[in-house]
Design a protein around this motif. Sequence first.
Motif, PDB file in Angstrom:
ATOM      1  N   THR A  33     -44.707  37.958  34.617  1.00 55.39           N
ATOM      2  CA  THR A  33     -44.275  36.607  34.284  1.00 55.39           C
ATOM      3  C   THR A  33     -45.336  35.613  34.757  1.00 55.39           C
ATOM      4  O   THR A  33     -46.234  35.964  35.528  1.00 55.39           O
ATOM      5  CB  THR A  33     -42.921  36.276  34.955  1.00 55.39           C
ATOM      6  OG1 THR A  33     -43.063  36.395  36.377  1.00 55.39           O
ATOM      7  CG2 THR A  33     -41.818  37.212  34.480  1.00 55.39           C
ATOM      8  N   ALA A  34     -45.210  34.377  34.309  1.00 49.61           N
ATOM      9  CA  ALA A  34     -46.143  33.327  34.717  1.00 49.61           C
ATOM     10  C   ALA A  34     -46.217  33.270  36.242  1.00 49.61           C
ATOM     11  O   ALA A  34     -45.202  33.352  36.928  1.00 49.61           O
ATOM     12  CB  ALA A  34     -45.703  31.984  34.154  1.00 49.61           C
ATOM     13  N   ALA A  78     -50.799  31.340  25.183  1.00 51.99           N
ATOM     14  CA  ALA A  78     -49.589  32.089  24.856  1.00 51.99           C
ATOM     15  C   ALA A  78     -49.361  32.027  23.356  1.00 51.99           C
ATOM     16  O   ALA A  78     -49.577  30.990  22.730  1.00 51.99           O
ATOM     17  CB  ALA A  78     -48.390  31.503  25.597  1.00 51.99           C
ATOM     18  N   VAL A  89     -46.260  33.837  27.427  1.00 53.71           N
ATOM     19  CA  VAL A  89     -46.985  33.384  28.617  1.00 53.71           C
ATOM     20  C   VAL A  89     -48.483  33.528  28.363  1.00 53.71           C
ATOM     21  O   VAL A  89     -48.928  34.467  27.702  1.00 53.71           O
ATOM     22  CB  VAL A  89     -46.524  34.163  29.879  1.00 53.71           C
ATOM     23  CG1 VAL A  89     -46.813  35.641  29.758  1.00 53.71           C
ATOM     24  CG2 VAL A  89     -47.132  33.601  31.133  1.00 53.71           C
ATOM     25  N   ASP A 128     -49.000  28.891  35.632  1.00 56.32           N
ATOM     26  CA  ASP A 128     -48.374  28.930  34.306  1.00 56.32           C
ATOM     27  C   ASP A 128     -48.845  30.112  33.476  1.00 56.32           C
ATOM     28  O   ASP A 128     -48.523  30.196  32.285  1.00 56.32           O
ATOM     29  CB  ASP A 128     -48.673  27.634  33.537  1.00 56.32           C
ATOM     30  CG  ASP A 128     -48.073  26.418  34.215  1.00 56.32           C
ATOM     31  OD1 ASP A 128     -47.060  26.570  34.926  1.00 56.32           O
ATOM     32  OD2 ASP A 128     -48.623  25.321  34.032  1.00 56.32           O
TER      33      ASP A 128
END
Length: 172
Positions: A33-34, A78, A89, A128
């Motif tokens: 994940t980010a 992304a 992401v 991010d």
Amino acid sequence: MRGRKGRSRVYSEQLLTVQDTEEFGRRLAADLTAGDVVVLSGPLGAGKTAVARGIGAGLGVVGAVSSPTFIIAREHRAGNVRPGGGPPVAMVHVDAYRLLGDSELAHDGGRLALDELDALDLDTELDDAVVVVEWGEGLAERLADRHLLVRLERHSDDELRIARWQWINHDR
């Protein structure tokens, strides 16, 4: 995929071809994940960039993923859809070889190398994106509270690669 976040166990897998190595990266991406940091470690030709290509494909990033050796870091936006579901992401792909290979940048435990990375003025905030760092051992510890370490070995007489991976938590 085995080796989810929070586990300190070391996992291992044999990768027979470059395609297997890329598929391994796709499977790793399913758990990323980010804000996650992935450190790819291994000698030249071990498959670090192939794993990064697979991670990029698994995240659904836009554009081809190639080695960032000569520019230090590449940003991959992304995409609209993430294969397998989940929110799209971005990925920042860093080659720390030149940063840590410079004794002036590496002498302080990587602090100057991180300053050099920050000076690249990336459009993507590292929190991010998934940050994939080739040659990043000794640097990743400063990027996040934890990171996924992937060590690759390649047998010189064939294409066989051995991947070993684990999440490492840092005491801060």
